[in-house]
Design an enzyme around this catalytic site. Structure first.
Site, PDB file in Angstrom:
ATOM      1  N   CYS A 182       0.810  -1.220   0.000  1.00  0.00           N
ATOM      2  CA  CYS A 182       0.000   0.000   0.000  1.00  0.00           C
ATOM      3  C   CYS A 182       0.842   1.269   0.000  1.00  0.00           C
ATOM      4  CB  CYS A 182      -0.938   0.003   1.208  1.00  0.00           C
ATOM      5  SG  CYS A 182      -2.048  -1.422   1.291  1.00  0.00           S
ATOM      6  N   HIS A 216      -2.958   6.886   3.898  1.00  0.00           N
ATOM      7  CA  HIS A 216      -3.433   5.651   3.276  1.00  0.00           C
ATOM      8  C   HIS A 216      -4.811   5.310   3.831  1.00  0.00           C
ATOM      9  CE1 HIS A 216      -3.899   1.629   1.924  1.00  0.00           C
ATOM     10  NE2 HIS A 216      -3.572   1.060   3.069  1.00  0.00           N
ATOM     11  N   ASN A 266     -10.043  -0.252   1.072  1.00  0.00           N
ATOM     12  CA  ASN A 266      -8.583  -0.192   0.939  1.00  0.00           C
ATOM     13  C   ASN A 266      -8.205  -0.631  -0.468  1.00  0.00           C
ATOM     14  OD1 ASN A 266      -5.816  -0.561   0.999  1.00  0.00           O
ATOM     15  ND2 ASN A 266      -5.788  -1.672   2.934  1.00  0.00           N
TER      16      ASN A 266
END
Length: 341
Positions: free
Chosen positions: A120, A259, A289
């Site tokens: 990520c 994030h 996500n």
């Protein structure tokens, strides 16, 4: 690794684009498959829905519109690109790289192109690499794409992971500018934490076999408790380090783009840093996500909402598989540009 970024001139984002698949999957739809509920997912993650790619859609398909939009905003033709970096853990295939595939589809005939894997945090890592290429004189510009189609590697019978992830991509163009731009970066990795978030099979360690497929080893595995602890620590630590290196007070951060993993992680980080809620970009409720796509999608939302005004101090911070982390600090420039370099 931590460094300021202005020694070799100013480099900034001059174009932003984002794209998500059409299909929306709600929490209620997931609850029909596994033992969960909309209330349970929303309370623990802040996620209401996520986008899911169609069976025939690959990463390049959802990344291409984002890349085209970023180039259009930057006023740049694809044929002028020097470099394309695609941050992802779900490329179209092992090889050729998705970067090369996108370069061909864009018509970027002279661009170097490759993929980068840092979970990520991939988008921040890719920004640093592209910035370094331009600062070092090896490229005049770069297209950085962050995107993932995690629905392809999620076990939809595993409640601990299937509620979290979605698909999407964002892209930015980097060029030299006259003022503003990136001020500094901070990156890191702790490979000892790799087993907390990984996909066991499919690489050279465990090639695909009848057994690995039957054992669901080609799906993402996560120790949610340990990843949560890691995320809340490094998001704060990385942000503080880059701010300190650049001599910027947290009070001067106008837009915080973390994030988008879990709203509880985001809330913890912003409170610990002392960044007000109204300065924090949150879209995890709509997209879940999206791994490497998370930060550029959120940055695209901030741009669409008019939050990226000239002179604004923008802080990007991510963490992910590796385990990795990274932050970037940028002084936003008018329409992406800060005048003639």
């Amino acid at each position: 690794m931590i460094a300021t970024a202005t020694a070799n001139g100013r480099i900034s984002i001059t174009g932003i684009g984002s794209h998500t698949p059409k299909r929306i999957m709600t929490n209620d739809e997931i609850a029909k498959r596994v033992d969960t509920s909309d209330e349970w997912i929303l309370e623990r993650t802040g996620i209401r829905e996520r986008r899911v790619a169609a069976p025939e859609e690959a990463l390049s398909d959802i990344s291409l519109p984002a890349a085209e939009a970023a180039l259009e905003q930057a006023g740049m033709k694809a044929s002028s690109l020097d470099l394309i970096v695609v941050a992802t853990v779900t490329p179209d295939m092992f090889f050729p790289s998705t970067g090369a595939i996108i370069a061909d589809r864009l018509g970027a005939k002279d661009a170097a192109a490759y993929d980068l894997s840092a979970g990520c945090t991939g988008f921040v890592y890719a920004l640093v690499q592209a910035h370094g290429m331009i600062a070092g004189g090896l490229a005049d510009n770069a297209l950085v794409i962050g995107g993932d189609v995690l629905s392809k590697i999620v076990d939809w019978d595993d409640r601990s992971t299937c509620v979290l992830f979605g698909d999407g991509a964002g892209a930015v163009v980097l060029e030299r500018v006259g003022e503003g731009g990136f001020l500094g970066f901070e990156l890191g990795a702790d490979g000892s934490g790799g087993p907390q978030l990984y996909m066991p099979a499919g690489g050279s360690r465990a090639p695909a076999t009848v057994e690995t497929v039957a054992e669901h080893q080609h799906f993402a595995k996560m120790n949610g408790r340990e990843v949560f602890k890691f995320a809340t620590r490094v998001l704060v630590d990385s942000a503080q380090k880059v701010l300190g290196e650049c001599g910027v007070a947290v009070e001067d951060v106008d837009v915080y783009v973390p994030h988008q993993a879990n709203v509880r992680i985001i809330d913890y980080a912003r409170r610990k840093l002392g960044i007000p809620e109204e300065r924090t970009v949150v879209n995890v409720d709509r997209y879940g996500n999206t791994s490497s796509g998370s930060i550029p999608l959120a940055l695209g939302d901030a741009d669409a909402d008019g939050r990226l005004a000239p002179g604004e101090m923008v802080l990007l911070t991510g963490m992910g598989a590796g385990l990795t982390w990274g932050s970037a600090l940028i002084e936003w420039t008018a329409n992406g540009k800060g005048g003639t370099p």
